[in-house]
Design a protein around this motif. Structure first.
Motif, short mmCIF file in Angstrom:
data_model
loop_
_atom_site.label_atom_id
_atom_site.label_comp_id
_atom_site.label_asym_id
_atom_site.label_seq_id
_atom_site.Cartn_x
_atom_site.Cartn_y
_atom_site.Cartn_z
N MET A 1 38.74 0.57 23.47
CA MET A 1 39.03 -0.85 23.58
C MET A 1 37.83 -1.61 24.12
O MET A 1 37.46 -2.67 23.62
CB MET A 1 40.26 -1.07 24.47
CG MET A 1 41.57 -0.60 23.85
SD MET A 1 42.94 -0.63 25.04
CE MET A 1 43.09 -2.39 25.31
N GLU A 2 37.22 -1.05 25.16
CA GLU A 2 36.02 -1.67 25.74
C GLU A 2 34.88 -1.71 24.73
O GLU A 2 34.21 -2.74 24.56
CB GLU A 2 35.58 -0.87 26.98
CG GLU A 2 34.38 -1.45 27.69
CD GLU A 2 34.71 -2.70 28.49
OE1 GLU A 2 33.88 -3.63 28.45
OE2 GLU A 2 35.78 -2.73 29.11
N LYS A 3 34.70 -0.61 24.04
CA LYS A 3 33.62 -0.51 23.06
C LYS A 3 33.80 -1.49 21.91
O LYS A 3 32.81 -2.04 21.38
CB LYS A 3 33.56 0.92 22.53
CG LYS A 3 32.54 1.16 21.43
CD LYS A 3 32.61 2.60 20.95
CE LYS A 3 31.66 2.83 19.77
NZ LYS A 3 31.75 4.24 19.28
N ASN A 4 35.05 -1.72 21.50
CA ASN A 4 35.33 -2.52 20.30
C ASN A 4 35.88 -3.91 20.60
O ASN A 4 36.45 -4.54 19.72
CB ASN A 4 36.32 -1.76 19.41
CG ASN A 4 35.75 -0.47 18.86
OD1 ASN A 4 34.70 -0.47 18.23
ND2 ASN A 4 36.44 0.63 19.12
N ALA A 5 35.66 -4.39 21.80
CA ALA A 5 36.22 -5.69 22.18
C ALA A 5 35.78 -6.82 21.24
O ALA A 5 36.53 -7.77 21.01
CB ALA A 5 35.85 -6.03 23.61
N ALA A 6 34.59 -6.71 20.69
CA ALA A 6 34.06 -7.75 19.81
C ALA A 6 34.45 -7.53 18.35
O ALA A 6 34.19 -8.39 17.51
CB ALA A 6 32.54 -7.84 19.94
N ASN A 7 35.04 -6.40 18.06
CA ASN A 7 35.45 -6.07 16.68
C ASN A 7 36.97 -6.02 16.66
O ASN A 7 37.57 -5.00 16.99
CB ASN A 7 34.85 -4.73 16.27
CG ASN A 7 35.18 -4.35 14.84
OD1 ASN A 7 36.16 -4.82 14.26
ND2 ASN A 7 34.37 -3.48 14.25
N ASN A 8 37.60 -7.12 16.28
CA ASN A 8 39.04 -7.24 16.49
C ASN A 8 39.85 -6.18 15.75
O ASN A 8 40.84 -5.67 16.28
CB ASN A 8 39.53 -8.64 16.09
CG ASN A 8 40.46 -9.22 17.15
OD1 ASN A 8 40.17 -9.12 18.34
ND2 ASN A 8 41.56 -9.80 16.73
N GLU B 266 39.03 -3.07 15.00
CA GLU B 266 38.94 -1.80 15.73
C GLU B 266 39.61 -1.90 17.09
O GLU B 266 40.22 -0.94 17.56
CB GLU B 266 37.47 -1.39 15.88
CG GLU B 266 36.81 -0.98 14.58
CD GLU B 266 37.49 0.22 13.93
OE1 GLU B 266 37.91 1.13 14.67
OE2 GLU B 266 37.61 0.24 12.70
N TYR B 267 39.50 -3.05 17.72
CA TYR B 267 40.14 -3.23 19.02
C TYR B 267 41.65 -3.08 18.92
O TYR B 267 42.28 -2.41 19.74
CB TYR B 267 39.80 -4.60 19.61
CG TYR B 267 40.52 -4.87 20.91
CD1 TYR B 267 39.97 -4.48 22.12
CD2 TYR B 267 41.78 -5.47 20.93
CE1 TYR B 267 40.64 -4.68 23.32
CE2 TYR B 267 42.46 -5.68 22.12
CZ TYR B 267 41.89 -5.28 23.31
OH TYR B 267 42.57 -5.47 24.49
N VAL B 268 42.22 -3.70 17.90
CA VAL B 268 43.67 -3.64 17.72
C VAL B 268 44.14 -2.20 17.58
O VAL B 268 45.15 -1.79 18.16
CB VAL B 268 44.09 -4.48 16.50
CG1 VAL B 268 45.52 -4.17 16.09
CG2 VAL B 268 43.95 -5.97 16.80
N LEU B 269 43.42 -1.41 16.79
CA LEU B 269 43.80 -0.01 16.60
C LEU B 269 43.65 0.78 17.89
O LEU B 269 44.47 1.65 18.20
CB LEU B 269 42.97 0.61 15.48
CG LEU B 269 43.29 0.10 14.07
CD1 LEU B 269 42.32 0.70 13.06
CD2 LEU B 269 44.71 0.43 13.68
N PRO C 114 43.62 -13.11 19.76
CA PRO C 114 42.96 -13.59 18.55
C PRO C 114 41.45 -13.43 18.54
O PRO C 114 40.82 -13.59 17.50
CB PRO C 114 43.33 -15.09 18.55
CG PRO C 114 43.45 -15.42 20.00
CD PRO C 114 44.03 -14.21 20.65
N ASP C 115 40.84 -13.11 19.72
CA ASP C 115 39.37 -13.08 19.76
C ASP C 115 38.87 -12.16 20.87
O ASP C 115 39.65 -11.60 21.65
CB ASP C 115 38.83 -14.50 19.96
CG ASP C 115 39.46 -15.22 21.15
OD1 ASP C 115 39.72 -14.55 22.17
OD2 ASP C 115 39.71 -16.43 21.05
N GLU C 116 37.54 -12.03 20.94
CA GLU C 116 36.91 -11.15 21.92
C GLU C 116 37.24 -11.57 23.35
O GLU C 116 37.48 -10.70 24.21
CB GLU C 116 35.40 -11.12 21.72
CG GLU C 116 34.67 -10.25 22.71
CD GLU C 116 33.17 -10.26 22.54
OE1 GLU C 116 32.48 -9.60 23.35
OE2 GLU C 116 32.67 -10.93 21.60
#
Length: 251
Positions: A147-154, A156-159, A197-199
Protein backbone atom coordinates in the motif's frame (compact mmCIF):
# COMPACT_ATOMS: atom_id res chain seq x y z
CA UNK A 1 -10.66 -0.28 -11.78
CA UNK A 2 -10.88 -2.72 -14.64
CA UNK A 3 -13.19 -5.71 -14.12
CA UNK A 4 -10.20 -7.97 -14.86
CA UNK A 5 -8.38 -6.60 -11.81
CA UNK A 6 -10.98 -8.02 -9.48
CA UNK A 7 -10.18 -11.54 -10.65
CA UNK A 8 -6.90 -11.30 -8.73
CA UNK A 9 -8.74 -11.94 -5.49
CA UNK A 10 -12.28 -12.95 -6.25
CA UNK A 11 -12.31 -16.59 -7.41
CA UNK A 12 -13.92 -17.48 -10.68
CA UNK A 13 -16.59 -20.15 -10.98
CA UNK A 14 -18.63 -22.01 -13.54
CA UNK A 15 -21.02 -19.17 -14.28
CA UNK A 16 -18.08 -16.90 -14.98
CA UNK A 17 -16.64 -19.35 -17.47
CA UNK A 18 -16.53 -18.80 -21.19
CA UNK A 19 -19.50 -21.05 -21.79
CA UNK A 20 -22.40 -19.44 -23.61
CA UNK A 21 -24.78 -20.13 -20.76
CA UNK A 22 -22.32 -18.60 -18.28
CA UNK A 23 -21.99 -15.45 -20.36
CA UNK A 24 -25.75 -15.12 -20.75
CA UNK A 25 -26.42 -15.65 -17.03
CA UNK A 26 -23.89 -12.96 -16.21
CA UNK A 27 -25.38 -10.45 -18.65
CA UNK A 28 -28.90 -11.10 -17.41
CA UNK A 29 -27.76 -11.05 -13.78
CA UNK A 30 -26.08 -7.69 -14.25
CA UNK A 31 -29.23 -6.29 -15.84
CA UNK A 32 -31.30 -7.48 -12.90
CA UNK A 33 -28.85 -6.06 -10.35
CA UNK A 34 -28.75 -2.73 -12.17
CA UNK A 35 -32.55 -2.47 -12.15
CA UNK A 36 -33.06 -2.82 -15.88
CA UNK A 37 -35.22 -5.83 -15.05
CA UNK A 38 -37.11 -5.09 -11.84
CA UNK A 39 -38.65 -7.50 -9.32
CA UNK A 40 -41.99 -8.75 -10.62
CA UNK A 41 -41.07 -8.03 -14.23
CA UNK A 42 -41.18 -10.79 -16.84
CA UNK A 43 -38.06 -11.43 -18.88
CA UNK A 44 -38.35 -11.51 -22.67
CA UNK A 45 -39.52 -14.91 -23.83
CA UNK A 46 -37.11 -17.67 -24.76
CA UNK A 47 -37.22 -16.94 -28.48
CA UNK A 48 -36.46 -13.26 -27.92
CA UNK A 49 -33.48 -14.11 -25.72
CA UNK A 50 -32.20 -16.57 -28.32
CA UNK A 51 -32.40 -13.86 -30.96
CA UNK A 52 -30.79 -11.24 -28.72
CA UNK A 53 -27.79 -13.36 -27.78
CA UNK A 54 -27.60 -15.38 -31.00
CA UNK A 55 -27.62 -18.70 -29.18
CA UNK A 56 -29.68 -21.87 -28.98
CA UNK A 57 -32.59 -22.50 -26.64
CA UNK A 58 -30.40 -24.91 -24.68
CA UNK A 59 -27.92 -22.14 -23.82
CA UNK A 60 -30.72 -19.79 -22.75
CA UNK A 61 -32.39 -22.46 -20.63
CA UNK A 62 -29.13 -23.29 -18.86
CA UNK A 63 -28.53 -19.60 -18.14
CA UNK A 64 -32.04 -19.25 -16.72
CA UNK A 65 -31.47 -22.30 -14.51
CA UNK A 66 -28.33 -20.67 -13.10
CA UNK A 67 -30.26 -17.54 -12.19
CA UNK A 68 -33.12 -19.55 -10.71
CA UNK A 69 -30.57 -21.28 -8.46
CA UNK A 70 -29.30 -17.88 -7.31
CA UNK A 71 -32.81 -16.76 -6.39
CA UNK A 72 -33.08 -14.15 -9.14
CA UNK A 73 -35.79 -15.76 -11.22
CA UNK A 74 -38.76 -18.08 -11.11
CA UNK A 75 -40.19 -19.91 -14.09
CA UNK A 76 -43.91 -20.63 -14.32
CA UNK A 77 -45.68 -22.49 -17.08
CA UNK A 78 -47.97 -20.34 -19.21
CA UNK A 79 -46.74 -17.22 -17.41
CA UNK A 80 -43.04 -16.93 -18.14
CA UNK A 81 -39.82 -16.11 -16.31
CA UNK A 82 -40.25 -13.49 -13.61
CA UNK A 83 -37.68 -11.57 -11.55
CA UNK A 84 -38.05 -12.39 -7.87
CA UNK A 85 -37.99 -9.93 -5.00
CA UNK A 86 -34.48 -8.88 -3.93
CA UNK A 87 -34.92 -10.72 -0.62
CA UNK A 88 -34.65 -13.98 -2.56
CA UNK A 89 -31.38 -13.11 -4.28
CA UNK A 90 -28.28 -14.95 -3.13
CA UNK A 91 -26.33 -11.73 -2.54
CA UNK A 92 -23.27 -13.49 -1.06
CA UNK A 93 -22.91 -15.80 -4.05
CA UNK A 94 -19.46 -15.22 -5.56
CA UNK A 95 -20.87 -14.70 -9.06
CA UNK A 96 -23.39 -12.14 -7.83
CA UNK A 97 -20.68 -10.27 -5.96
CA UNK A 98 -18.49 -10.29 -9.07
CA UNK A 99 -21.35 -8.95 -11.20
CA UNK A 100 -21.55 -5.92 -8.92
CA UNK A 101 -18.11 -4.88 -10.16
CA UNK A 102 -19.42 -4.35 -13.68
CA UNK A 103 -22.50 -2.23 -12.93
CA UNK A 104 -23.37 1.09 -11.37
CA UNK A 105 -24.36 0.22 -7.82
CA UNK A 106 -27.06 2.22 -6.04
CA UNK A 107 -26.16 4.13 -2.90
CA UNK A 108 -28.26 1.99 -0.57
CA UNK A 109 -26.40 -1.15 -1.63
CA UNK A 110 -23.04 0.53 -1.08
CA UNK A 111 -24.06 1.51 2.44
CA UNK A 112 -25.34 -2.02 3.14
CA UNK A 113 -22.01 -3.53 2.09
CA UNK A 114 -20.16 -1.08 4.32
CA UNK A 115 -22.42 -2.02 7.22
CA UNK A 116 -21.61 -5.67 6.59
CA UNK A 117 -17.90 -4.90 6.74
CA UNK A 118 -18.33 -2.94 9.98
CA UNK A 119 -20.21 -5.89 11.47
CA UNK A 120 -17.59 -8.49 10.52
CA UNK A 121 -14.09 -7.06 10.19
CA UNK A 122 -13.47 -5.66 13.69
CA UNK A 123 -14.05 -9.09 15.21
CA UNK A 124 -11.97 -10.68 12.47
CA UNK A 125 -9.11 -8.37 13.47
CA UNK A 126 -9.64 -9.34 17.12
CA UNK A 127 -9.33 -13.04 16.33
CA UNK A 128 -6.44 -12.43 13.93
CA UNK A 129 -4.44 -10.84 16.74
CA UNK A 130 -5.18 -13.82 18.98
CA UNK A 131 -4.66 -16.60 16.44
CA UNK A 132 -2.45 -15.48 13.57
CA UNK A 133 0.63 -17.46 12.64
CA UNK A 134 3.89 -16.06 11.31
CA UNK A 135 3.00 -16.63 7.66
CA UNK A 136 -0.34 -14.88 8.07
CA UNK A 137 1.30 -11.95 9.84
CA UNK A 138 3.82 -11.72 6.99
CA UNK A 139 0.95 -11.45 4.49
CA UNK A 140 -0.65 -8.63 6.49
CA UNK A 141 2.64 -6.72 6.81
CA UNK A 142 3.46 -7.24 3.14
CA UNK A 143 0.09 -5.83 2.12
CA UNK A 144 0.84 -2.73 4.23
CA UNK A 145 4.19 -2.32 2.49
CA UNK A 146 2.56 -2.67 -0.91
CA UNK A 147 0.00 0.00 0.00
CA UNK A 148 2.83 2.38 0.89
CA UNK A 149 4.73 1.50 -2.27
CA UNK A 150 1.69 1.97 -4.53
CA UNK A 151 0.04 4.98 -2.91
CA UNK A 152 0.45 6.98 -6.12
CA UNK A 153 -0.84 4.16 -8.34
CA UNK A 154 -4.51 3.87 -7.47
CA UNK A 155 -5.19 0.57 -9.27
CA UNK A 156 -2.31 -1.17 -7.47
CA UNK A 157 -3.12 0.55 -4.19
CA UNK A 158 -6.70 -0.70 -4.26
CA UNK A 159 -5.57 -4.29 -4.77
CA UNK A 160 -3.01 -3.98 -1.97
CA UNK A 161 -5.72 -2.58 0.32
CA UNK A 162 -7.99 -5.50 -0.57
CA UNK A 163 -5.19 -8.00 0.08
CA UNK A 164 -4.68 -6.46 3.51
CA UNK A 165 -8.29 -6.93 4.55
CA UNK A 166 -8.49 -10.46 3.18
CA UNK A 167 -5.20 -11.35 4.92
CA UNK A 168 -6.67 -10.15 8.23
CA UNK A 169 -9.82 -12.18 7.61
CA UNK A 170 -7.78 -15.33 6.91
CA UNK A 171 -5.60 -14.76 9.97
CA UNK A 172 -8.69 -15.12 12.16
CA UNK A 173 -8.51 -18.83 11.28
CA UNK A 174 -12.28 -19.26 11.21
CA UNK A 175 -13.70 -21.09 8.18
CA UNK A 176 -17.03 -19.29 8.52
CA UNK A 177 -15.29 -15.93 8.32
CA UNK A 178 -13.32 -17.21 5.33
CA UNK A 179 -16.66 -17.84 3.61
CA UNK A 180 -17.32 -14.08 3.75
CA UNK A 181 -14.14 -13.24 1.85
CA UNK A 182 -15.91 -12.49 -1.41
CA UNK A 183 -18.44 -10.21 0.29
CA UNK A 184 -15.73 -8.25 2.10
CA UNK A 185 -13.73 -7.97 -1.10
CA UNK A 186 -16.70 -6.83 -3.16
CA UNK A 187 -17.72 -4.27 -0.56
CA UNK A 188 -14.22 -2.85 -0.44
CA UNK A 189 -13.76 -2.74 -4.20
CA UNK A 190 -17.07 -0.93 -4.71
CA UNK A 191 -16.58 1.65 -1.96
CA UNK A 192 -12.87 2.40 -2.22
CA UNK A 193 -13.19 4.16 -5.57
CA UNK A 194 -15.32 6.69 -3.66
CA UNK A 195 -13.50 6.82 -0.30
CA UNK A 196 -9.98 6.76 -1.81
CA UNK A 197 -10.08 8.69 -5.08
CA UNK A 198 -6.44 9.84 -5.10
CA UNK A 199 -2.93 9.55 -3.66
CA UNK A 200 -3.61 12.09 -0.91
CA UNK A 201 -6.48 10.04 0.48
CA UNK A 202 -4.48 6.83 0.12
CA UNK A 203 -1.64 8.22 2.22
CA UNK A 204 -4.08 9.25 4.94
CA UNK A 205 -5.46 5.70 5.04
CA UNK A 206 -2.10 3.94 5.31
CA UNK A 207 -1.48 4.81 9.01
CA UNK A 208 -4.92 3.42 9.89
CA UNK A 209 -4.01 0.11 8.25
CA UNK A 210 -0.57 0.12 9.83
CA UNK A 211 -2.06 0.55 13.31
CA UNK A 212 -4.22 -2.54 12.73
CA UNK A 213 -1.20 -4.52 11.56
CA UNK A 214 0.84 -3.40 14.57
CA UNK A 215 -1.87 -4.53 16.99
CA UNK A 216 -2.08 -7.92 15.25
CA UNK A 217 1.71 -8.23 15.33
CA UNK A 218 1.70 -7.39 19.05
CA UNK A 219 -1.04 -9.99 19.55
CA UNK A 220 -3.30 -7.39 21.17
CA UNK A 221 -6.87 -8.44 20.20
CA UNK A 222 -8.67 -5.51 21.86
CA UNK A 223 -6.44 -2.97 20.15
CA UNK A 224 -6.78 -4.72 16.79
CA UNK A 225 -10.57 -4.60 17.03
CA UNK A 226 -10.54 -0.95 18.07
CA UNK A 227 -8.16 0.08 15.27
CA UNK A 228 -10.29 -1.74 12.67
CA UNK A 229 -13.42 -0.07 14.02
CA UNK A 230 -11.73 3.32 13.71
CA UNK A 231 -10.59 2.62 10.17
CA UNK A 232 -14.00 1.43 8.96
CA UNK A 233 -15.77 4.28 10.75
CA UNK A 234 -13.55 6.69 8.84
CA UNK A 235 -14.34 4.95 5.55
CA UNK A 236 -18.06 4.90 6.35
CA UNK A 237 -18.06 8.63 7.11
CA UNK A 238 -16.44 9.43 3.79
CA UNK A 239 -18.78 7.12 1.92
CA UNK A 240 -21.84 8.60 3.62
CA UNK A 241 -20.67 12.12 2.77
CA UNK A 242 -20.56 11.31 -0.94
CA UNK A 243 -23.88 9.45 -0.77
CA UNK A 244 -25.54 12.38 0.97
CA UNK A 245 -24.17 14.77 -1.64
CA UNK A 246 -25.51 12.68 -4.51
CA UNK A 247 -28.86 11.95 -2.84
CA UNK A 248 -30.72 9.08 -4.49
CA UNK A 249 -28.38 8.98 -7.47
CA UNK A 250 -26.26 5.99 -8.27
CA UNK A 251 -22.50 6.30 -7.82
Amino acid sequence: MNPQDTDVLLPTSNTLSRSLSGQISRKLGERILSGEFEPGQLLPDENALCDEFGVSRTAVREAIKMLVAKGFLEVRQRIGTRVLDVRNWQMLDRDVLMWHQSITVDNARLISLMELRQSIEPDAAYFAAARRNDAQLASILDACMQMEKNAANNSEYVLSDARFHIAVLHAANNPYLDALENAIFAGLMLSIRITNPDEQRNRKSIPLHSSIAQAIEAQDPAAARERMQEHLADSARRLSKVVNETGSKQI
